[in-house]
Design a protein around this motif. Structure first.
Motif, PDB file in Angstrom:
ATOM      1  N   TYR A  35     126.264  89.743  61.892  1.00 50.16           N
ATOM      2  CA  TYR A  35     126.512  88.596  60.704  1.00 50.16           C
ATOM      3  C   TYR A  35     125.043  87.961  60.477  1.00 50.16           C
ATOM      4  CZ  TYR A  35     128.041  84.202  58.630  1.00 50.16           C
ATOM      5  OH  TYR A  35     128.075  83.209  57.819  1.00 50.16           O
ATOM      6  N   GLU A  36     124.715  87.679  59.380  1.00 52.79           N
ATOM      7  CA  GLU A  36     123.660  86.770  58.872  1.00 52.79           C
ATOM      8  C   GLU A  36     124.103  85.584  58.245  1.00 52.79           C
ATOM      9  OE1 GLU A  36     120.307  90.124  58.291  1.00 52.79           O
ATOM     10  OE2 GLU A  36     121.232  89.234  56.682  1.00 52.79           O
ATOM     11  N   ALA A  37     123.657  84.364  58.814  1.00 56.78           N
ATOM     12  CA  ALA A  37     124.134  83.089  58.087  1.00 56.78           C
ATOM     13  C   ALA A  37     123.333  82.996  56.835  1.00 56.78           C
ATOM     14  CB  ALA A  37     123.791  81.986  59.229  1.00 56.78           C
ATOM     15  N   GLN A  38     124.347  82.364  55.813  1.00 57.87           N
ATOM     16  CA  GLN A  38     123.862  82.215  54.495  1.00 57.87           C
ATOM     17  C   GLN A  38     123.099  80.795  54.443  1.00 57.87           C
ATOM     18  OE1 GLN A  38     126.071  83.467  51.001  1.00 57.87           O
ATOM     19  NE2 GLN A  38     127.481  84.419  52.631  1.00 57.87           N
ATOM     20  N   LEU A  39     123.519  79.898  55.344  1.00 60.50           N
ATOM     21  CA  LEU A  39     123.032  78.510  55.686  1.00 60.50           C
ATOM     22  C   LEU A  39     122.782  78.058  57.009  1.00 60.50           C
ATOM     23  CD1 LEU A  39     124.957  76.599  52.729  1.00 60.50           C
ATOM     24  CD2 LEU A  39     122.361  77.511  52.663  1.00 60.50           C
ATOM     25  N   PRO A  40     122.256  77.265  57.352  1.00 60.82           N
ATOM     26  CA  PRO A  40     122.358  76.475  58.685  1.00 60.82           C
ATOM     27  C   PRO A  40     123.695  76.076  59.011  1.00 60.82           C
ATOM     28  CG  PRO A  40     120.506  75.526  57.744  1.00 60.82           C
ATOM     29  CD  PRO A  40     121.220  76.359  56.494  1.00 60.82           C
ATOM     30  N   HIS A  41     124.378  76.436  60.228  1.00 63.07           N
ATOM     31  CA  HIS A  41     125.523  75.928  60.713  1.00 63.07           C
ATOM     32  C   HIS A  41     126.197  74.616  60.489  1.00 63.07           C
ATOM     33  CE1 HIS A  41     129.267  76.855  62.794  1.00 63.07           C
ATOM     34  NE2 HIS A  41     129.410  75.472  63.387  1.00 63.07           N
ATOM     35  N   GLY A  42     126.989  74.668  59.726  1.00 62.69           N
ATOM     36  CA  GLY A  42     127.591  73.466  59.145  1.00 62.69           C
ATOM     37  C   GLY A  42     127.116  73.070  57.621  1.00 62.69           C
ATOM     38  N   ALA A  43     126.128  73.572  57.224  1.00 64.29           N
ATOM     39  CA  ALA A  43     125.500  73.125  55.912  1.00 64.29           C
ATOM     40  C   ALA A  43     126.399  73.721  54.667  1.00 64.29           C
ATOM     41  CB  ALA A  43     124.128  73.859  55.556  1.00 64.29           C
ATOM     42  N   VAL A  44     126.177  73.078  53.562  1.00 66.01           N
ATOM     43  CA  VAL A  44     127.064  73.514  52.335  1.00 66.01           C
ATOM     44  C   VAL A  44     126.185  73.561  51.159  1.00 66.01           C
ATOM     45  CG1 VAL A  44     128.991  72.649  50.807  1.00 66.01           C
ATOM     46  CG2 VAL A  44     129.036  72.051  53.377  1.00 66.01           C
ATOM     47  N   SER A  45     126.523  74.407  50.240  1.00 61.82           N
ATOM     48  CA  SER A  45     125.917  74.536  49.024  1.00 61.82           C
ATOM     49  C   SER A  45     126.972  74.719  47.811  1.00 61.82           C
ATOM     50  CB  SER A  45     124.889  76.059  48.984  1.00 61.82           C
ATOM     51  OG  SER A  45     126.104  77.157  49.023  1.00 61.82           O
ATOM     52  N   ALA A  46     126.540  74.350  46.762  1.00 60.22           N
ATOM     53  CA  ALA A  46     127.476  74.224  45.694  1.00 60.22           C
ATOM     54  C   ALA A  46     126.478  74.318  44.391  1.00 60.22           C
ATOM     55  CB  ALA A  46     128.152  72.814  45.634  1.00 60.22           C
ATOM     56  N   PHE A  47     126.705  75.483  43.716  1.00 66.03           N
ATOM     57  CA  PHE A  47     125.881  75.851  42.594  1.00 66.03           C
ATOM     58  C   PHE A  47     126.735  76.088  41.130  1.00 66.03           C
ATOM     59  CE2 PHE A  47     123.108  76.675  45.938  1.00 66.03           C
ATOM     60  CZ  PHE A  47     121.638  76.378  45.487  1.00 66.03           C
ATOM     61  N   VAL A  48     126.369  75.410  40.071  1.00 70.72           N
ATOM     62  CA  VAL A  48     126.937  75.755  38.801  1.00 70.72           C
ATOM     63  C   VAL A  48     125.908  76.409  37.744  1.00 70.72           C
ATOM     64  CG1 VAL A  48     128.608  74.799  37.145  1.00 70.72           C
ATOM     65  CG2 VAL A  48     128.695  74.139  39.211  1.00 70.72           C
ATOM     66  N   THR A  49     125.995  77.474  37.330  1.00 69.24           N
ATOM     67  CA  THR A  49     125.200  77.960  36.384  1.00 69.24           C
ATOM     68  C   THR A  49     125.476  78.143  34.889  1.00 69.24           C
ATOM     69  OG1 THR A  49     125.776  80.190  36.607  1.00 69.24           O
ATOM     70  CG2 THR A  49     124.085  79.278  38.273  1.00 69.24           C
ATOM     71  N   GLU A  50     126.764  77.810  34.775  1.00 74.85           N
ATOM     72  CA  GLU A  50     127.374  78.012  33.263  1.00 74.85           C
ATOM     73  C   GLU A  50     127.147  76.441  32.443  1.00 74.85           C
ATOM     74  OE1 GLU A  50     131.383  79.247  33.642  1.00 74.85           O
ATOM     75  OE2 GLU A  50     131.896  77.220  34.572  1.00 74.85           O
ATOM     76  N   GLU A  51     127.234  76.589  31.261  1.00 76.28           N
ATOM     77  CA  GLU A  51     126.901  75.355  30.168  1.00 76.28           C
ATOM     78  C   GLU A  51     125.865  74.516  30.629  1.00 76.28           C
ATOM     79  OE1 GLU A  51     130.849  73.512  30.253  1.00 76.28           O
ATOM     80  OE2 GLU A  51     131.385  74.888  28.758  1.00 76.28           O
ATOM     81  N   GLY A  52     124.796  74.995  31.258  1.00 76.79           N
ATOM     82  CA  GLY A  52     123.606  74.238  31.230  1.00 76.79           C
ATOM     83  C   GLY A  52     123.563  73.358  32.452  1.00 76.79           C
ATOM     84  N   GLY A  53     124.757  73.609  33.400  1.00 74.49           N
ATOM     85  CA  GLY A  53     124.587  72.756  34.447  1.00 74.49           C
ATOM     86  C   GLY A  53     125.305  71.411  34.329  1.00 74.49           C
ATOM     87  N   ARG A  54     126.347  71.539  33.191  1.00 75.73           N
ATOM     88  CA  ARG A  54     127.131  70.213  32.608  1.00 75.73           C
ATOM     89  C   ARG A  54     127.958  69.523  33.929  1.00 75.73           C
ATOM     90  NH1 ARG A  54     130.357  69.887  27.046  1.00 75.73           N
ATOM     91  NH2 ARG A  54     131.035  67.748  27.666  1.00 75.73           N
ATOM     92  N   ASP A  55     128.501  70.459  34.823  1.00 75.67           N
ATOM     93  CA  ASP A  55     129.483  70.052  35.660  1.00 75.67           C
ATOM     94  C   ASP A  55     128.592  69.672  36.896  1.00 75.67           C
ATOM     95  OD1 ASP A  55     131.689  69.743  34.099  1.00 75.67           O
ATOM     96  OD2 ASP A  55     132.121  71.895  34.369  1.00 75.67           O
TER      97      ASP A  55
END
Length: 954
Positions: free
Chosen positions: A547-567
């Motif tokens: 298993y390879e962690a996608q982030l440090p333990h407990g960290a959170v990521s949130a990305f929105v790429t549609e509509e120019g990042g309006r939301d």
């Protein structure tokens, strides 16, 4: 013949009467046999009913039309297609030329005098009672009779005006709207009234809204463009009805104009394979399953069915033995009146026949009734309506015959045992002492040796899982055959036990005819559970190690790429409100073209960017060559191994995985480094000075800068790539800082400050944020956040790093529960038979002053002894096949790794790690908890005082 018929008729009548008198025992055996028949029959009915005929598939796809025409998007060049219209390719090969990619005027291919309906669909963010919901918007004139069958109107009516729509029932349920509600879309000032609800028979879970042609998609696209965003795309097909239909020749004529066709006539009467040019073209032939694969699948099904029948026979056999034991006086009277041993065997076998037939009838009838009653539930689960309720009598009859055969096989051993008992022993109730068979243990031992050798061959020599599984199954059957002898070995431990368990063990050993089948049934169930649990525990350990962690333990990521990042602002606020956020690091992405363009481009006015790799830093194995050939083919395997192992440009080692970032470059501040756990003062200083922080040496040129190319003409870029020419675009050079060492960047290749991006002439748009948390978010917080994000209607890429999570724990628990239930059931059956046999002994103990609890204690220990013996043998038998399968898997992975090394690929990675882990928790539960629970349950349900003895009638 007449004598044979009458004897069997009498035997069946006697068996039917005995089954009716012993309702509890008969119901138990009947349920054991009928339940699998019910399940398999219901599965057959469900599968056949959901399997649509060609006519039903055509009706749901095109209604009453004769064909569906669609643009193949190959600039009108001739194409080949398959008869179903699912695959197509240009007739000409374009190996060294740009692939044709452009529209075709489909309207010019319609036959003269044909009737045409336009079917256009796209997606939009529609307003709901809760917020926004991304759904499909379809424009089709549903009031036209040609569309009948494509969708089913549930309530209301079809839309007729430009401000009316109808919606699927699933959309109405999800959105909180209803017929009569108003509907709109984001960036759109028009409103529509919902006038009806419908469903798509092939997709009951679809969120779709239907409008009249031209009423929604075109005005919506203009409104989005007016808002400065990229216009959404949509697809168009045409429903065509022609007096002559669309034969295969007509389809091929239309294919010559670059248009694909789905024809009703062709689907209902497909052409021969020799008449389909696509199947002759290289790489487009039909791929049917091989005879070997079909044989292997059939063997697997036969093995599963055989083991299931064996399990039922082992469980039901002791129950038939109970009936034979309690009817021994009746069987003795048959012998006393001139009946032969064959007549006694016929009576006991008839018991299995009667219950098998009853189980077959009841199981089949219940399967039909339950499938009919549960049809709406099944359809909702499958998200598809049945075509018709398809009953195949021959298939159901074959399944029912399995029940009859199972009942007969379960009664074979009790029938033979009953026929060997003398008339005197049957009438007096005495049991003779009979030695156990010496041949059966030898046969079992031979099966164990042969099966073990086959499994060993499959583990160490062959790479076929089937060989290991087959050898293990043979060895397990050998253990089942040796069960009577093994039960005798267990009996030698009785000398060290107290009175009650010693009596229970002695009784089990002396009556192996009823003990051995129950122990074998427990053995089979536990062996399968232990084998699967061991394999899954080993796979879990392997997955955990890889298993390879996608982030440090407990960290959170949130990305929105549609509509120019309006939301993006709303997403950031929601995450901070519902999760225990410590630090928030906002990031932006580089944008080329309109604000609404996706990072990878696509759509009118949209471009993309790429980080330039200097020619000197390109790996020779992957660098583009002017002639378009594969550069790796110019090197020998030894040279490739040397390049990958020694040349830093060809290093393929992983940097710990991470969140996918298009282009690998983000715009942000030093908080990003903090959240990602990158503790380097030089990196923070470089950001403040306007340099790009790079986690890779490869994009940095000899001047210490990184080039960022903005590509505005995607068509020209694609053509240049096809011709192995440099992709045209404006390049901005930015000073770079290389982070020392090899830190985990979690998918991020470069980070630059907003000021540096502006100075380089790069446009940016909000992309999302990284968050560090004070503690791991719990399930309730996650659910609230998910509900809030759902209201936005945006495609939010949210990830909470929880570390490795095993998704198979419930499966292992379910298997353990199943094994426990089978163990308790088999032990309970054996205990019931033991109580029937030992009734006289228990009365004798009571007569000499034994306390009433002896009956309860002895019953509990009898049940526990059977469970303990079966669990012990099953645990030993189950671990071995799992080890064999893991060894086979290890050999296959090592072989693949060695071949990669031999060819010069993957030498920077380590050899595969394939551990073998014993699930001690599961074994402990089976070895300790299950026998103890079975003993306690048997003791609780046993009466302390038996019924008064009644003198036998003479």
């Amino acid at each position: 013949m007449k004598t044979w018929f009458h004897s069997w008729r009498a035997a069946i009548r006697i068996a039917r009467r005995d089954a009716w008198r012993s309702k509890g025992r008969s119901s138990l055996v009947l349920a054991m046999i009928a339940l699998p028949i019910l399940g398999v029959s219901a599965l057959d009915l469900t599968y056949r009913s959901s399997e649509l005929s060609p006519a039903e598939r055509v009706e749901r796809a095109m209604g009453a039309a004769d064909a569906i025409l669609r643009d193949a998007e190959v600039e009108g060049v001739p194409i080949y297609q398959d008869p179903l219209g699912e695959m197509h390719t240009p007739v000409k090969d374009y190996k060294d030329q740009p692939w044709p990619n452009g529209p075709t005027d489909v309207t010019k291919t319609f036959p003269a005098g044909s009737t045409v309906l336009t079917d256009r669909s796209g997606s939009a963010k529609l307003t709901t009672a809760h917020g926004l919901l991304t759904a499909e918007v379809r424009e089709l004139k549903t009031s036209d009779p040609m569309t009948r069958g494509i969708m089913t109107l549930l309530s209301g009516r079809f839309p007729e005006k430009s401000d009316e729509v109808m919606a699927t029932s699933h959309f109405l349920e999800t959105s909180g709207l209803s017929v009569g509600s108003t509907l709109s879309a984001r960036n759109f000032d028009r409103t529509y009234r919902i006038v009806g609800s419908y469903e798509l028979p092939d997709s009951l879970g679809a969120d779709q809204v239907n409008a009249v042609p031209g009423a929604f998609l075109a005005p919506y696209a203009k409104a989005v463009e007016k808002a400065g965003l990229a216009a959404p795309g949509f697809s168009t097909t045409y429903l065509v009805r022609s007096s002559g239909g669309f034969t295969w020749n007509t389809v091929q004529q239309i294919n010559a104009k670059g248009v694909a066709v789905v024809s009703r006539a062709v689907i209902l009467d497909p052409p021969a394979e020799s008449e389909v040019p696509l199947y002759v073209k290289d790489g487009w032939g039909r791929y049917d399953s091989s005879p070997g694969a079909d044989a292997a699948a059939l063997a697997a099904v036969a093995t599963v069915v055989g083991l299931a029948m064996l399990e039922i026979c082992l469980l039901a056999g002791p129950a038939f033995a109970v009936g034979a034991r309690r009817s021994r006086r009746q069987l003795g009277l048959v012998g006393a009146n001139g009946g032969a041993r064959s007549h006694i065997r016929a009576i006991v076998l008839s018991g299995g026949l009667v219950i098998g037939v009853a189980a077959a009838v009841i199981g089949t009838v219940l399967a039909v009734i339950l499938t009919l009653v549960l049809q709406p539930v099944l359809e909702d689960t499958m998200k598809q309506r049945f075509g018709s309720f398809d009953v195949r009598p021959l298939e159901l009859l074959g399944i029912a015959l399995l029940a009859v055969l199972t009942g007969l096989l379960a009664a074979v051993v009790p029938a033979i045992t009953a026929s060997r008992q003398t008339v005197l022993a049957s009438l007096t109730g005495r049991r003779g002492v009979r030695r156990s068979s010496r041949v059966l243990p030898l046969v079992g031992l031979a099966a164990i040796l042969v099966g073990g050798a086959i499994a060993l061959f499959g583990s160490l020599v062959s790479e076929q899982f089937v060989i290991v599984a087959g050898g293990s199954a043979i060895a397990e059957l050998g253990v089942v055959a040796m069960t009577p002898a093994l039960v005798g070995l267990f009996g030698r431990t009785g000398r060290w036990l107290p009175l009650s368990p010693r009596l229970a063990l002695r009784d089990a050993v002396r009556n192996r005819g009823r003990t051995a089948p129950a122990v074998a049934a427990v053995l089979a169930a536990v062996a399968g559970t232990v084998a699967v649990s061991t394999f899954m525990a080993s796979s879990e350990a392997q997955n955990r190690a890889g298993y390879e962690a996608q982030l440090p333990h407990g960290a959170v990521s949130a990305f929105v790429t549609e509509e120019g990042g309006r939301d993006v602002p709303a997403v950031r606020e929601a995450v901070q409100r519902y999760l225990p956020v410590d630090v928030r690091a906002d990031v932006q992405r580089v944008s080329v073209g309109k604000p609404g363009c996706a990072p990878w481009g696509g759509g009118a006015g949209c471009g993309r960017y790429e980080v330039v790799i200097p020619r000197a830093n390109e790996c020779p194995l992957y660098a583009f060559l002017p002639d378009g050939s594969d550069p790796s083919e110019k090197y020998t395997p030894e040279q490739r191994r040397k390049l990958i192992a020694e040349d830093w440009r060809c290093d393929q080692s992983s940097r710990g995985g991470g969140i996918h970032v298009d282009g690998g470059l983000l715009v942000g501040d030093a908080k990003v480094l903090h959240v990602l756990g990158i503790d380097d003062p030089g990196a923070a200083k470089a950001l403040a000075e306007g340099r790009i922080v790079s986690f890779s040496r490869q994009p940095i040129d000899k001047n210490g800068t990184i080039g960022i190319k903005q590509i505005t003409d995607l068509a020209a870029a694609e053509k240049a790539a096809a011709e192995s020419r440099p992709v045209p675009g404006k390049i901005s050079s930015v000073p770079a800082y290389l982070v020392p060492g090899d830190p985990k960047s979690y998918g991020l290749q470069g980070l630059m400050s907003p000021a540096a991006a502006k100075a380089a002439g790069l446009s940016t748009l909000p992309a999302g944020s990284y968050f560090s948390t004070e503690r791991m978010p719990d399930s309730e917080q996650r659910q609230k956040l998910d509900g809030e994000l759902a209201k936005l209607g945006s495609n939010v890429e949210l990830h909470v790093e929880e570390g490795f999570v095993n998704d198979d724990s419930l499966v292992v628990l379910a298997l353990a529960v199943f094994a426990g239930l089978v163990t308790i059931g088999a032990a309970g059956i054996a205990t019931g038979l033991a109580q029937a046999d030992a009734e006289a002994d228990l009365k004798t103990l009571a007569a000499v002053g034994a306390p009433p609890r002896v009956r309860r204690t002895l019953s509990g220990f009898q049940c526990g002894v059977v469970a303990a013996m079966g669990v012990t043998l099953g645990s030993a038998a189950g671990v071995l096949p799992a080890i064999g399968l893991r060894l086979t898997e290890e050999r296959e992975m090592i072989r693949f790794y060695e071949e990669s090394v031999a060819q010069g690929w993957g030498t920077s990675s380590s050899p595969p790690y394939v551990p073998i882990v014993i699930p001690w928790e599961t074994l402990a539960g089976l070895l300790i908890a299950v026998p103890l629970g079975a003993a306690l349950l048997a003791a609780l349900v046993t009466r302390s005082r038996g019924a008064l003895a009644r003198r036998e009638a003479t």
